[in-house]
Structure formats: structure tokens, C-alpha cells
Write a protein that holds these residues in place. Structure first.
Motif, PDB file in Angstrom:
ATOM      1  N   ALA A   1       1.056  -1.280   0.184  1.00  0.00           N
ATOM      2  CA  ALA A   1      -0.326   0.153  -0.465  1.00  0.00           C
ATOM      3  C   ALA A   1       0.813   1.639  -0.266  1.00  0.00           C
ATOM      4  N   GLU A   2       0.703   1.988  -0.535  1.00  0.00           N
ATOM      5  CA  GLU A   2       1.003   3.588  -0.862  1.00  0.00           C
ATOM      6  C   GLU A   2       1.118   4.281   0.833  1.00  0.00           C
ATOM      7  N   SER A   3       0.495   3.906   1.758  1.00  0.00           N
ATOM      8  CA  SER A   3      -0.002   4.798   2.449  1.00  0.00           C
ATOM      9  C   SER A   3      -0.627   3.298   3.839  1.00  0.00           C
ATOM     10  N   ARG A   4      -0.860   4.429   4.391  1.00  0.00           N
ATOM     11  CA  ARG A   4      -2.386   3.695   5.824  1.00  0.00           C
ATOM     12  C   ARG A   4      -3.166   3.580   5.498  1.00  0.00           C
ATOM     13  N   LYS A   5      -3.850   4.400   4.539  1.00  0.00           N
ATOM     14  CA  LYS A   5      -4.676   4.866   4.303  1.00  0.00           C
ATOM     15  C   LYS A   5      -5.024   3.959   3.216  1.00  0.00           C
ATOM     16  N   ASP A   6      -4.587   3.735   2.249  1.00  0.00           N
ATOM     17  CA  ASP A   6      -4.213   2.683   1.020  1.00  0.00           C
ATOM     18  C   ASP A   6      -4.497   1.312   1.429  1.00  0.00           C
ATOM     19  N   PHE A   7      -3.561   1.121   2.366  1.00  0.00           N
ATOM     20  CA  PHE A   7      -3.725  -0.263   3.389  1.00  0.00           C
ATOM     21  C   PHE A   7      -5.263  -0.784   4.583  1.00  0.00           C
ATOM     22  N   ILE A   8      -5.662   0.713   4.723  1.00  0.00           N
ATOM     23  CA  ILE A   8      -6.433   0.152   5.001  1.00  0.00           C
ATOM     24  C   ILE A   8      -7.785   0.398   4.439  1.00  0.00           C
ATOM     25  N   HIS A   9      -8.233   0.778   3.215  1.00  0.00           N
ATOM     26  CA  HIS A   9      -8.417   0.946   2.052  1.00  0.00           C
ATOM     27  C   HIS A   9      -8.879  -0.734   1.630  1.00  0.00           C
ATOM     28  N   LYS A  10      -7.990  -1.394   0.862  1.00  0.00           N
ATOM     29  CA  LYS A  10      -6.886  -2.139   0.503  1.00  0.00           C
ATOM     30  C   LYS A  10      -8.055  -3.595   1.724  1.00  0.00           C
ATOM     31  N   LEU A  11      -8.195  -3.124   2.648  1.00  0.00           N
ATOM     32  CA  LEU A  11      -7.707  -5.114   3.897  1.00  0.00           C
ATOM     33  C   LEU A  11      -9.481  -4.504   4.179  1.00  0.00           C
ATOM     34  N   ALA A  12     -10.110  -3.428   3.098  1.00  0.00           N
ATOM     35  CA  ALA A  12     -11.761  -2.992   3.520  1.00  0.00           C
ATOM     36  C   ALA A  12     -12.832  -3.746   3.203  1.00  0.00           C
ATOM     37  N   ILE A  13     -11.794  -3.643   1.489  1.00  0.00           N
ATOM     38  CA  ILE A  13     -11.926  -4.409   0.359  1.00  0.00           C
ATOM     39  C   ILE A  13     -12.383  -6.132   0.204  1.00  0.00           C
ATOM     40  N   ALA A  14     -11.161  -6.425   1.113  1.00  0.00           N
ATOM     41  CA  ALA A  14     -10.947  -8.096   1.524  1.00  0.00           C
ATOM     42  C   ALA A  14     -11.754  -8.050   2.439  1.00  0.00           C
TER      43      ALA A  14
ATOM     44  N   LEU B   1      -8.243  -3.870  10.339  1.00  0.00           N
ATOM     45  CA  LEU B   1      -8.300  -2.866  10.472  1.00  0.00           C
ATOM     46  C   LEU B   1      -8.538  -2.213  11.509  1.00  0.00           C
ATOM     47  N   LYS B   2      -9.328  -3.059  12.601  1.00  0.00           N
ATOM     48  CA  LYS B   2      -9.908  -2.513  14.199  1.00  0.00           C
ATOM     49  C   LYS B   2      -8.036  -1.803  14.368  1.00  0.00           C
ATOM     50  N   THR B   3      -7.109  -2.552  14.947  1.00  0.00           N
ATOM     51  CA  THR B   3      -5.917  -2.330  15.329  1.00  0.00           C
ATOM     52  C   THR B   3      -5.177  -1.760  15.043  1.00  0.00           C
ATOM     53  N   THR B   4      -5.248  -1.234  13.575  1.00  0.00           N
ATOM     54  CA  THR B   4      -4.794  -0.766  12.281  1.00  0.00           C
ATOM     55  C   THR B   4      -4.877   1.397  12.206  1.00  0.00           C
TER      56      THR B   4
END
Length: 117
Positions: free
Chosen positions: A54-67, A110-113
């Protein structure tokens, strides 16, 4: 290097999903619901892989939210395939248990992040 549990479990889940798809097509001659299961079940691991870079923390959260959404959709297809007698009780329990474990792992990450930001 520490093993990435969610990455390995999502890959194993994808393999099981492909095998169930093959079974449904070859043995049960079911081609519509099984394709939906295949798409959502394999995309979970793909999104988790994408989150690794992921390019950022926000991007990481977004990708995991899609998963998370994809595994939730997959659980729907698993439930539907069981209720329409395409999956046996044994097949259902195996894949359903894995799916629930994955959704719990993803939700926890996701919650932890989100809480650490």
C-alpha cells in the motif's frame, strides 16, 4: 522474517475456493453461483497481497476493507450453495469455518490499524 498469517490463510482459502469451484462445475454442473464464489473467494487474498504494498496507511486500510467486503460476500455464496444443496454439510463446514476465521483476522487487523492511527 515473521510469517504473515492472513496472507497465507487467504491463499489457502483461495486454493480451496478454486477446488470447490471445480467440483461444482464438474460434479454438480453448477456454473453461475460457483463463478460468483470463485470471484469473491479468490479476490480476498489478492486484496491482502495488494495491501502489503500500500502507498499509505489509508491505502492499506482501504485495501483490507475491500478484502473484508469480499470475504463477507463469499460467506453469502457459501451459505447459498449449502442451502440449495450444492455443497454437502461437510464441504460447507470446512470452507465456512475458514471464511469466518479470515473475516475475524481481517476485521481485527483493520480495528488495530485504525486505533493506532
Amino acid at each position: 522474517m515473521k510469517e504473515n498469517i492472513v496472507k497465507s490463510k487467504s491463499f489457502t482459502f483461495a486454493v480451496k475456493t478454486v477446488r470447490i469451484y471445480q467440483f461444482l462445475c464438474e460434479q454438480r454442473k453448477e456454473f453461475i453461483l460457483s463463478k460468483q464464489l470463485l470471484r469473491s473467494g479468490t479476490s480476498v487474498g489478492a486484496m491482502i497481497r495488494e495491501s502489503e504494498h500500500a502507498e499509505s496507511r489509508k491505502d492499506f486500510i482501504h485495501k483490507l476493507a475491500i478484502a473484508q467486503k469480499e470475504i463477507n460476500e463469499t460467506i453469502y455464496w457459501i451459505d447459498l450453495l449449502k442451502e440449495t444443496n450444492y455443497l454437502s454439510e461437510e464441504q460447507y463446514i470446512i470452507i465456512y469455518t475458514d471464511a469466518i476465521e479470515l473475516i475475524k483476522l481481517i476485521t481485527s487487523i483493520l480495528k488495530t490499524t485504525k486505533n493506532n492511527g
